[in-house]
Design an enzyme around this catalytic site. Structure first.
Site, PDB file in Angstrom:
ATOM      1  N   PHE A   1      -1.293  -0.155  12.407  1.00  0.00           N
ATOM      2  CA  PHE A   1      -2.142   0.328  11.316  1.00  0.00           C
ATOM      3  C   PHE A   1      -2.634  -0.776  10.380  1.00  0.00           C
ATOM      4  CE2 PHE A   1      -3.802   3.395   8.394  1.00  0.00           C
ATOM      5  CZ  PHE A   1      -3.548   2.898   7.134  1.00  0.00           C
ATOM      6  N   ASN A   2      -1.755  -1.592   9.811  1.00  0.00           N
ATOM      7  CA  ASN A   2      -2.170  -2.570   8.793  1.00  0.00           C
ATOM      8  C   ASN A   2      -3.261  -3.505   9.309  1.00  0.00           C
ATOM      9  OD1 ASN A   2      -0.410  -1.627   6.835  1.00  0.00           O
ATOM     10  ND2 ASN A   2       1.230  -3.048   7.392  1.00  0.00           N
TER      11      ASN A   2
ATOM     12  N   ASN B   1      -2.362   2.899   3.228  1.00  0.00           N
ATOM     13  CA  ASN B   1      -1.754   4.215   3.470  1.00  0.00           C
ATOM     14  C   ASN B   1      -2.492   5.314   2.705  1.00  0.00           C
ATOM     15  OD1 ASN B   1       0.398   3.682   5.241  1.00  0.00           O
ATOM     16  ND2 ASN B   1       1.571   2.774   3.566  1.00  0.00           N
TER      17      ASN B   1
ATOM     18  N   THR C   1       2.665  -5.973   2.930  1.00  0.00           N
ATOM     19  CA  THR C   1       3.147  -4.876   3.779  1.00  0.00           C
ATOM     20  C   THR C   1       2.062  -3.820   3.982  1.00  0.00           C
ATOM     21  OG1 THR C   1       4.026  -3.643   1.881  1.00  0.00           O
ATOM     22  CG2 THR C   1       5.527  -5.204   2.987  1.00  0.00           C
TER      23      THR C   1
ATOM     24  N   HIS D   1       9.481   0.204   8.551  1.00  0.00           N
ATOM     25  CA  HIS D   1       8.662  -0.999   8.777  1.00  0.00           C
ATOM     26  C   HIS D   1       8.789  -2.037   7.648  1.00  0.00           C
ATOM     27  CE1 HIS D   1       6.560   1.160  12.015  1.00  0.00           C
ATOM     28  NE2 HIS D   1       6.279   2.129  11.171  1.00  0.00           N
ATOM     29  N   ASP D   2       8.282  -1.710   6.463  1.00  0.00           N
ATOM     30  CA  ASP D   2       8.074  -2.709   5.413  1.00  0.00           C
ATOM     31  C   ASP D   2       9.356  -3.357   4.880  1.00  0.00           C
ATOM     32  OD1 ASP D   2       5.286  -0.785   4.097  1.00  0.00           O
ATOM     33  OD2 ASP D   2       5.379  -2.230   5.728  1.00  0.00           O
TER      34      ASP D   2
ATOM     35  N   ASP E   1       6.735   1.127   2.025  1.00  0.00           N
ATOM     36  CA  ASP E   1       6.454   0.122   0.995  1.00  0.00           C
ATOM     37  C   ASP E   1       7.342   0.366  -0.225  1.00  0.00           C
ATOM     38  OD1 ASP E   1       3.814   1.000   2.422  1.00  0.00           O
ATOM     39  OD2 ASP E   1       3.367  -1.027   1.717  1.00  0.00           O
TER      40      ASP E   1
ATOM     41  N   ASP F   1       0.852  -1.200   0.000  1.00  0.00           N
ATOM     42  CA  ASP F   1       0.000   0.000   0.000  1.00  0.00           C
ATOM     43  C   ASP F   1       0.890   1.253   0.000  1.00  0.00           C
ATOM     44  OD1 ASP F   1      -0.860   0.627   3.491  1.00  0.00           O
ATOM     45  OD2 ASP F   1       0.924  -0.351   2.632  1.00  0.00           O
TER      46      ASP F   1
HETATM   47  O1  RIB Z   1       2.157   0.394  10.835  1.00  0.00           O
HETATM   48  C1  RIB Z   1       3.078   0.525   9.785  1.00  0.00           C
HETATM   49  C2  RIB Z   1       2.531  -0.062   8.525  1.00  0.00           C
HETATM   50  O2  RIB Z   1       1.369   0.659   8.113  1.00  0.00           O
HETATM   51  C3  RIB Z   1       3.504   0.040   7.339  1.00  0.00           C
HETATM   52  O3  RIB Z   1       3.278  -1.023   6.465  1.00  0.00           O
HETATM   53  C4  RIB Z   1       3.111   1.328   6.684  1.00  0.00           C
HETATM   54  O4  RIB Z   1       3.460   1.366   5.301  1.00  0.00           O
HETATM   55  C5  RIB Z   1       1.611   1.277   6.836  1.00  0.00           C
HETATM   56  O5  RIB Z   1       1.100   0.451   5.793  1.00  0.00           O
HETATM   57 CA    CA Z   2       2.732  -0.522   4.108  1.00  0.00          CA
END
Ligand code: RIB
Ligand code: CA
Length: 312
Positions: free
Chosen positions: A167-168, A38, A125, A241-242, A14, A9
């Site tokens: 979040f994801n 996102n 991701t 993160h990703d 990403d 996303d």
């Molecule tokens: O919480 C972080 C995640 O949420 C990452 O994958 C960021 O790109 C968002 O998608």
């Molecule tokens: Ca992401």
């Protein structure tokens, strides 16, 4: 060579993950599938096309997937990634006219690929909506998938979109539970480990010293991405993160964790999307996931730099 499908996303991190994977000869990207997260799907698909165009990888097919979660209303992260999902200070990235999204839907691509090939690793991701829909559409793919290495959740750390949730997973908790209950081997790269992969000016300048255009884009992306984190958390670094998913694919010895039961809250609004991880094994629930909570971040960033030096 490891066959993967990246489900993304984009989103700044990403985008770095896509570049990281595309630079790695050890990885065969069968396709990139996009999901709303996102930003809205129209943006995440365009951003995936932009990144692959930028690194001269228009050979990678990109598929549009779900524009909203299975049951909940879409929540985006424009506060982190900007309105278009990939705001940065660099020049606008041009997508060649001939480089279009594939006609096939992302979910059908995932199903067809996993039915025709054994041993694919799924690398989501973003929210897990596409993955869940593929499992619902064709449950037999479960037997063919090598493992799912996903960025999402938080085992023992606090949430980043609510106090309880990452979040994801928060965006689509129902999809997450379908994936987590699928019996497919899981590797969770949650906030416990991604908050130990912190990019700061020193690391950004080290990547920039490569001198190619991809290192400059990395700098531009991180400069924008870090605005939110520096202001919100009063820090000088931001979690990458990703790319942890790709780092694990390339060298899982950089990471450590333990197998544990993982399940997601999908009913309580207070804790919606909370990944409940039985780290202390106080239940008899099945240990369905390798929950990663530590990383050799110095060698992770060395690997990232090595791969970025192979990009245009
Ligand atoms: O919480 C972080 C995640 O949420 C990452 O994958 C960021 O790109 C968002 O998608
Ligand atoms: Ca992401």
């Amino acid at each position: 060579m490891k066959k993967i499908i990246l489900d993304v996303d984009p989103g700044h991190d990403d985008a770095v993950a896509i570049m990281f994977a595309a630079a790695s000869n050890e990885i065969d990207i069968l396709g990139i599938t996009c999901v709303a997260g996102n930003s809205i799907l129209e943006n995440t698909t365009q951003n995936a096309l932009k990144i692959c165009s930028f690194i001269d990888r228009t050979d990678i097919n990109i598929y549009a997937g779900s524009n909203k979660p299975l049951k909940r209303k879409l929540v985006t992260a424009s506060h982190v990634h900007g309105e278009n999902g990939l705001e940065h200070s660099g020049d606008e990235i041009i997508i060649p006219n001939k480089y279009k999204l594939q006609e096939k839907d992302a979910v059908d691509f995932i199903v067809d690929s996993c039915m025709q090939n054994k041993g694919i690793t799924l690398c989501p991701t973003g929210p897990l909506t596409n993955i869940a829909k593929a499992i619902l559409k064709e449950p037999h793919i479960v037997n063919n998938i090598n493992e799912i290495v996903f960025m999402g959740g938080a085992a023992m750390t606090l949430g980043n979109i609510t106090p309880a949730a990452e979040f994801n997973i928060y965006v689509d908790p129902h999809a997450a539970n379908i994936v987590f209950n699928s019996q497919i081997p899981l590797v969770m790269m949650g906030l416990d480990v991604t908050h130990k992969v912190l990019v700061d000016d020193t690391i950004t300048n080290d990547i920039l010293s490569i001198g190619n255009k991809s290192s400059k884009l990395f700098r531009d992306l991180i400069n924008f991405y870090s605005i939110f984190h520096k202001e919100k958390y009063n820090t000088t670094s931001s979690p990458l993160h990703d790319p942890c998913v790709i780092g694990y694919i390339l060298n899982n010895k950089l990471f450590s964790g333990k197998k544990a039961n993982l399940i997601v809250e999908e009913n309580s609004e207070l804790t919606m999307g909370k990944t409940v991880v039985d780290w202390l094994e106080v239940s008899t629930r099945t240990k369905n996931c390798l929950v990663v909570n530590d990383v050799d971040s110095d060698n992770f960033f060395k690997l990232l730099k090595d791969k970025f030096s192979l990009l245009p």
